[in-house]
Design an enzyme around this catalytic site. Sequence first.
Site, PDB file in Angstrom:
ATOM      1  CG  ASP A  24      28.476  -6.013  36.474  1.00  0.00           C
ATOM      2  OD1 ASP A  24      27.799  -6.525  35.753  1.00  0.00           O
ATOM      3  OD2 ASP A  24      28.219  -5.310  37.582  1.00  0.00           O
ATOM      4  CG  LEU A  25      34.530  -7.143  37.629  1.00  0.00           C
ATOM      5  CD1 LEU A  25      35.456  -7.375  38.947  1.00  0.00           C
ATOM      6  CD2 LEU A  25      35.169  -5.941  36.902  1.00  0.00           C
TER       7      LEU A  25
END
Length: 397
Positions: free
Chosen positions: A170-171
Amino acid sequence: MSGALSGIKVLDLTRVLAGPWTGQLLADLGAEVIKVERPGSGDDTRQWAPPSLADGTAAYYLAANRGKQSLTVDITTAAGQEIVRKLAAQADVLLENYKVGGLKKYGLDYDSLRKVNSRLVYCSITGFGQDGPYAELPGYDYIVQGMSGLMSITGPADGEPHKVGVAVTDLFTGLYAANAVQAALIARNRTGEGQYIDMALFDCSLAMLANVNMNWLIGHEVPPRLGNAHPNIVPYQVFKTAGDSHFILACGNDKQFRAVCEVVGLPVLGADERYATNPQRVRNRNELVPQLTAAFLAKTRDEWLKLLDAAGVPCGPINTVDEAFADPQIKHRQMEIHLTDSAGQDVPLVACPIKMSGTPPRYEVAPPKLGEHTDTVLASLGYDSAAIAQLKADGTV
């Protein structure tokens, strides 16, 4: 002082992490970011607690929503869709992470919105992208870590595969998306036209494997799981010391390796042809590492760190999170910041790691309460108090 992205307006229709992470970075860099949330509940992460602030706002939500305004809109209604269209007409960037085609039925997809704003940079974030056999599947960081090969190289060599301790897929997707958005804005300066950006967690997770990817493409051998060891550098791993503690040795070249051998009292290893170069050490790691492992049990972690540092060998402790925040370097770099929210609460946050001399990241607004800016945003679109009251009565906002 204005930020690097001052004057850029971002409409953030994302939830959870990858999309909000993108929006927060753009906000840190000076963009005006309006976060659109469901009336009554908002972003799912508002309830992902404990821990939370005194008012119940979850730490998870606070991690990715600094610097934004919160507008509640029910986009399933015609009135809600009209609000989003009006915002999109004024926006430079739109971020969304709905399922493929999820916004088309509301007339909020890229093809629909570029008719009202041809300069719009529209960024979609999904698990697997807008096309391909998996396009319709939901995307979760954990699952993508497994599918991309990341988990296959993470964890002990003789144990089960492990995920990374935070949602790195996600990051990384958020970081790639923020870069793509800014590149599209620069391109718009030349062409006058916006464009569509298709970001996939699966693509980003595979791309971030970096040298491990290349090890497969060049060597055609499936990369193994090595625990805390490195596939291409030896010795480059965690070692146990006296007192049942551990430290990281990051020996990056042959000179450093010879220095390690001197420090641990095994100069014979530094002179051994089997370990003279890094490729030879990689080939013979199973013979070399046990000898170093035994040697490092003779002293404590801090004793070894002091000796290795004096010898010019990269090394470091394995801190807990509280120890990391207490580290003098982190304190000097001011990585912990505090903002006051609209209720007067102190909100501790982690600073943006970007340091810029002329237009540094700005920290002006704490993560917003749900719907905190609804009236202000609607008023800026031309809605009067009576119209806003009616929208609230209808449950649209």
